[in-house]
Design an enzyme around this catalytic site. Sequence first.
Site, PDB file in Angstrom:
ATOM      1  N   ARG A  84     -15.917   2.319 -11.700  1.00 18.99           N
ATOM      2  CA  ARG A  84     -15.180   2.858 -12.728  1.00 18.99           C
ATOM      3  C   ARG A  84     -14.302   1.863 -13.453  1.00 18.99           C
ATOM      4  NH1 ARG A  84     -12.250   7.984 -13.225  1.00 18.99           N
ATOM      5  NH2 ARG A  84     -11.201   7.919 -15.291  1.00 18.99           N
ATOM      6  N   ARG A  99     -18.074   8.668 -16.677  1.00 17.82           N
ATOM      7  CA  ARG A  99     -17.789   7.916 -15.602  1.00 17.82           C
ATOM      8  C   ARG A  99     -18.646   7.934 -14.505  1.00 17.82           C
ATOM      9  NH1 ARG A  99     -14.624  11.879 -17.317  1.00 17.82           N
ATOM     10  NH2 ARG A  99     -13.639  13.128 -15.952  1.00 17.82           N
ATOM     11  N   ASP A 102     -15.160   9.644 -10.266  1.00 24.65           N
ATOM     12  CA  ASP A 102     -13.760  10.008 -10.414  1.00 24.65           C
ATOM     13  C   ASP A 102     -13.224  10.683  -9.115  1.00 24.65           C
ATOM     14  OD1 ASP A 102     -11.252  10.391 -11.962  1.00 24.65           O
ATOM     15  OD2 ASP A 102     -12.138  12.463 -12.531  1.00 24.65           O
ATOM     16  N   ASP A 104      -9.871  12.446  -7.657  1.00 24.28           N
ATOM     17  CA  ASP A 104      -8.712  12.972  -7.987  1.00 24.28           C
ATOM     18  C   ASP A 104      -7.812  13.867  -6.870  1.00 24.28           C
ATOM     19  OD1 ASP A 104      -8.456  12.607 -10.728  1.00 24.28           O
ATOM     20  OD2 ASP A 104      -9.469  14.290 -11.286  1.00 24.28           O
ATOM     21  N   GLY A 190      -8.300  -0.538  29.979  1.00 21.02           N
ATOM     22  CA  GLY A 190      -7.776  -1.792  29.203  1.00 21.02           C
ATOM     23  C   GLY A 190      -6.360  -2.264  29.868  1.00 21.02           C
ATOM     24  N   ILE A 192      -2.526  -3.563  30.513  1.00 19.38           N
ATOM     25  CA  ILE A 192      -1.295  -2.944  29.910  1.00 19.38           C
ATOM     26  C   ILE A 192      -0.942  -3.375  28.670  1.00 19.38           C
ATOM     27  CG2 ILE A 192       1.378  -2.874  30.437  1.00 19.38           C
ATOM     28  CD1 ILE A 192       0.721  -3.745  33.470  1.00 19.38           C
ATOM     29  N   GLY A 195      -3.734  -0.584  24.193  1.00 14.59           N
ATOM     30  CA  GLY A 195      -3.741   0.436  23.421  1.00 14.59           C
ATOM     31  C   GLY A 195      -4.490   1.683  23.631  1.00 14.59           C
ATOM     32  N   THR A 198      -3.148   5.290  22.593  1.00 14.57           N
ATOM     33  CA  THR A 198      -3.205   5.473  21.140  1.00 14.57           C
ATOM     34  C   THR A 198      -4.704   5.611  20.631  1.00 14.57           C
ATOM     35  OG1 THR A 198      -1.459   4.036  20.658  1.00 14.57           O
ATOM     36  CG2 THR A 198      -2.752   4.518  18.781  1.00 14.57           C
TER      37      THR A 198
END
Length: 380
Positions: A84, A99, A102, A104, A190, A192, A195, A198
Amino acid sequence: MKTLTHIYLSLGGNQGDTFKNLQLAVNLLYERVGFINAISPVYKTPSWGFEGPHFLNAVLQISTRLTSDEVLNTVLAIEQELGRTRDPDYKRAKTYQNRPIDIDLLFYGNEVINTGQLQVPHPRLHERRFVLLPLTDIASGLVHPKFRNSIKDLLAETDDKSECEQLTDKLIDPGSSYNLKKHHFIAIEGNIGAGKTTLSNLIAEEFNAKLILERFKENPFLPKFYEDQSRYAFPLEMSFLADRYQQLLDDIGQFDLFKDFMIADYDSYKSLIFAQITLGAEEFNLYKKLHGMMYRELSKPSLYVYLYQNTERLLQNIKKRGREYEQQISGDYLGKINEGYLQFIKTKQQDNVRIIDISELDFVSSREDYIQVIREMSKS
């Protein structure tokens, strides 16, 4: 970790291999913006506001942690990457152009944004049937925060009566290729600060998994252990043994009809790895017998993931998250934990084990790094 925001994006184009461009845009939005909740059918529509070839149009709902400005900048970069070229005067002249792609931003949560660079909700979406029709397919009850009308009502009321032809070909959600749902139970392990909690949260959100998190914050012996390891090692490990067993017994045993699989930020064998480091030989032998008796009948993970992180990064992460009782953890202690995990992994069937080196990755801040981890987990 930032909270998720549901956003809606309109995709369109009328140059080149238009359907391929739409799919490439979907792929890049998934990798850089967030995970996809819904993809509308694709519609063939006449050009709007100028004479040109027909367009193909679709709408996505995405969950993202990016700000609205970050979404806009990412979208503009994707458009440019897919060919684009924006005329800097086209908005001022209020003319439209052919184009290849696009994109949006239609809605960013329920926010109303009006800056020099961005207007949300999109100021002309209610005038465009090629936007309202695919949007109704995936979010008919969504209420416009300014007009207070549903998308379904806006479609019925719009003055745009242009014909839109629904195609049989469908855009594909790239996330569907990462078949984590084939595993009934995934354990993320894993050292300490690696992650694992998380990552477990991120995967549970995106792939509709039942989340099982270790209750380490509730353990009264943990701060005392880091102050006097020799005195509090055995009561600490025993309390972890009992708590992890009870939690896994409860969570694994309770089938959730609304979740596709389970994911935990620890595995039962974690208790033995840490106990072997902290306990004396006689205490550990007793502990090992109790562990074997308690966990014998519990369901085992069908996929075991170990996040390897170098010691320097682990220490940085521990310092950053700021738990006072963890600040005295040494690199030597972390090295022993890592060695314990690697020795355990050698005893497991390698077809259900993934060791992923995340030393150079940041899957919290970078969606692309997160996708790399998911890709590694999904390998056969």
